[in-house]
Scaffold this motif. Structure first.
Motif, short mmCIF file in Angstrom:
data_model
loop_
_atom_site.label_atom_id
_atom_site.label_comp_id
_atom_site.label_asym_id
_atom_site.label_seq_id
_atom_site.Cartn_x
_atom_site.Cartn_y
_atom_site.Cartn_z
N LYS A 71 47.48 29.41 61.40
CA LYS A 71 48.69 30.18 61.15
C LYS A 71 49.49 29.62 59.97
CE LYS A 71 49.31 31.29 66.08
NZ LYS A 71 50.19 31.09 67.27
N ARG A 72 49.23 28.36 59.62
CA ARG A 72 50.09 27.67 58.66
C ARG A 72 49.40 27.27 57.36
NH1 ARG A 72 51.59 26.56 63.74
NH2 ARG A 72 53.81 26.27 64.24
N PHE A 73 48.07 27.09 57.40
CA PHE A 73 47.38 26.52 56.25
C PHE A 73 46.18 27.36 55.83
CE2 PHE A 73 49.42 23.10 58.62
CZ PHE A 73 50.14 22.45 57.63
N ASN A 74 45.87 27.29 54.53
CA ASN A 74 44.70 28.02 54.01
C ASN A 74 43.39 27.44 54.54
OD1 ASN A 74 46.47 29.53 52.52
ND2 ASN A 74 46.10 28.42 50.59
N GLY A 75 43.40 26.17 54.87
CA GLY A 75 42.19 25.52 55.38
C GLY A 75 42.53 24.15 55.93
N ALA A 76 41.51 23.50 56.53
CA ALA A 76 41.72 22.19 57.12
C ALA A 76 40.43 21.41 57.09
CB ALA A 76 42.23 22.33 58.56
N VAL A 77 40.57 20.08 57.11
CA VAL A 77 39.40 19.21 57.00
C VAL A 77 39.37 18.20 58.14
CG1 VAL A 77 39.17 19.46 54.51
CG2 VAL A 77 40.65 17.67 55.43
N SER A 78 38.17 17.84 58.52
CA SER A 78 37.92 16.82 59.54
C SER A 78 37.07 15.74 58.89
CB SER A 78 37.21 17.46 60.75
OG SER A 78 36.90 16.48 61.71
N CYS A 79 36.48 14.85 59.69
CA CYS A 79 35.56 13.87 59.13
C CYS A 79 34.31 13.73 59.99
CB CYS A 79 36.23 12.51 58.94
SG CYS A 79 36.99 11.84 60.42
N HIS A 80 34.26 14.45 61.13
CA HIS A 80 33.04 14.38 61.95
C HIS A 80 32.93 15.51 62.96
CE1 HIS A 80 35.33 12.94 65.47
NE2 HIS A 80 35.99 12.19 64.61
N GLY A 135 33.83 18.75 62.46
CA GLY A 135 33.76 20.08 61.86
C GLY A 135 32.37 20.46 61.39
N ASN A 136 32.35 21.30 60.34
CA ASN A 136 31.09 21.79 59.78
C ASN A 136 31.24 21.95 58.28
OD1 ASN A 136 32.29 24.46 59.30
ND2 ASN A 136 32.18 24.70 61.52
N ASN A 137 30.28 22.59 57.65
CA ASN A 137 30.29 22.71 56.19
C ASN A 137 30.53 24.13 55.70
OD1 ASN A 137 29.70 19.93 55.85
ND2 ASN A 137 27.53 20.32 56.18
N PHE A 138 31.05 25.00 56.58
CA PHE A 138 31.23 26.38 56.15
C PHE A 138 32.55 27.01 56.59
CE2 PHE A 138 28.63 26.19 59.97
CZ PHE A 138 29.32 27.01 60.85
N ASP A 139 33.12 26.60 57.72
CA ASP A 139 34.39 27.16 58.18
C ASP A 139 35.54 26.49 57.42
OD1 ASP A 139 36.78 27.78 59.56
OD2 ASP A 139 35.69 28.02 61.45
N PRO A 140 36.35 27.25 56.66
CA PRO A 140 37.40 26.64 55.83
C PRO A 140 38.46 25.89 56.63
CG PRO A 140 37.62 29.02 55.88
CD PRO A 140 36.30 28.71 56.50
N ASP A 160 34.49 25.86 46.78
CA ASP A 160 33.52 26.76 47.40
C ASP A 160 32.49 25.88 48.12
OD1 ASP A 160 31.55 28.53 48.15
OD2 ASP A 160 31.12 29.26 46.12
N PRO A 161 32.50 25.85 49.46
CA PRO A 161 31.58 24.96 50.19
C PRO A 161 30.11 25.28 49.97
CG PRO A 161 32.69 26.47 51.68
CD PRO A 161 33.37 26.61 50.35
N HIS A 162 29.83 26.45 49.39
CA HIS A 162 28.44 26.82 49.13
C HIS A 162 27.97 26.36 47.74
CE1 HIS A 162 28.51 29.20 52.79
NE2 HIS A 162 29.60 29.82 52.35
N ASP A 163 28.91 25.87 46.93
CA ASP A 163 28.58 25.41 45.58
C ASP A 163 28.32 23.90 45.63
OD1 ASP A 163 28.39 24.72 42.92
OD2 ASP A 163 30.06 25.99 42.28
#
Length: 233
Positions: free
Chosen positions: A169-178, A180-185, A39-42
């Motif tokens: 279309k393929r994944f529950n979420g994704a991550v970047s390292c610079h 992105g942001n702190n709320f969009d999964p 949970d990005p809000h936790d």
């Protein structure tokens, strides 16, 4: 986000074993979770991630992770399974884990996720066929972890709008390292961890009280300096 954990640190992407242990200790008051439960809000939740999945993670990071009982995510680039990073002229040579070693990491508390087939920088990719090929997980790889491959890591931390739409279309979420942001999964940013990274909010000061015991001060100070986790002051 980690890449390598090793007794030597030739570049910023090689975290020393002692620093890795210190960082894991600093997370002991946090809740370590898988990305599926994050949970990005936790603010008390943390996800530990590794990119590339190098063999030194098994040798040096896994025993420490198991010592603390932490879960962790492993972002896999399938074209380099069992090979090395010869393609990267900047980084010293390092071997990637093979399939048996990946299974050992899964058994040790890890979960496999996807990092494309070839680690192609997707920011400049507009050809849909190329993009789909990079995002599609081969069946033999998918079978390695039936609980995994729900999350994606953008190679080099970069993407474009088409990439994001295909990832959704393929994944529950994704991550970047610079980028992105702190709320969009599907655009979550990660913290690249280096040797100097501190993951604790509080600082620790060591005070050595002494009254008529000055002859023991040198021994006391040397004892502090030999500790695995040093105080800030």
């Amino acid at each position: 986000m980690y890449h390598k954990v090793h007794p030597d640190s030739p570049t910023m992407w090689w975290v020393l074993v002692n620093d890795f242990y210190r960082q894991m200790s600093e997370l002991s008051n946090k809740e370590i979770v898988f990305l599926d439960d994050y949970d990005p809000h936790d603010k008390d939740q943390v996800v530990i991630t590794f990119d590339g999945i190098y063999r030194n993670i098994i040798e040096y990071a896994l025993p420490i992770l198991q010592h603390f009982g932490y879960s962790f995510e492993l972002f896999l680039t399938s074209d380099y399974i069992g090979l090395d990073n010869e393609f990267d002229p900047v980084e010293p040579n390092a071997s990637f884990a093979n399939k048996n070693e990946l299974e050992k990491l899964i058994q040790g508390g890890g979960r496999l996720q996807w990092h494309t087939r070839s680690h192609l920088n997707l920011k400049e990719v507009t050809d849909l066929e190329t993009l789909q090929q990079e995002l599609t997980i081969p069946a033999d790889i998918l079978s390695l972890d039936l609980k995994g491959f729900n999350w994606f890591a953008y190679p080099h931390g970069e993407y474009n709008a088409t990439v994001v739409e295909e990832v959704k279309k393929r994944f529950n979420g994704a991550v970047s390292c610079h980028q992105g942001n702190n709320f969009d999964p599907h655009l979550l940013n990660r913290l690249p961890v280096v040797n100097s990274t501190s993951l604790r909010q509080d600082k620790i000061a060591c005070i050595i009280a002494s009254y008529n015991y000055g002859r023991y001060l040198i021994e006391a100070i040397e004892s502090v300096l030999r500790q695995t986790i040093l105080p800030n002051e």
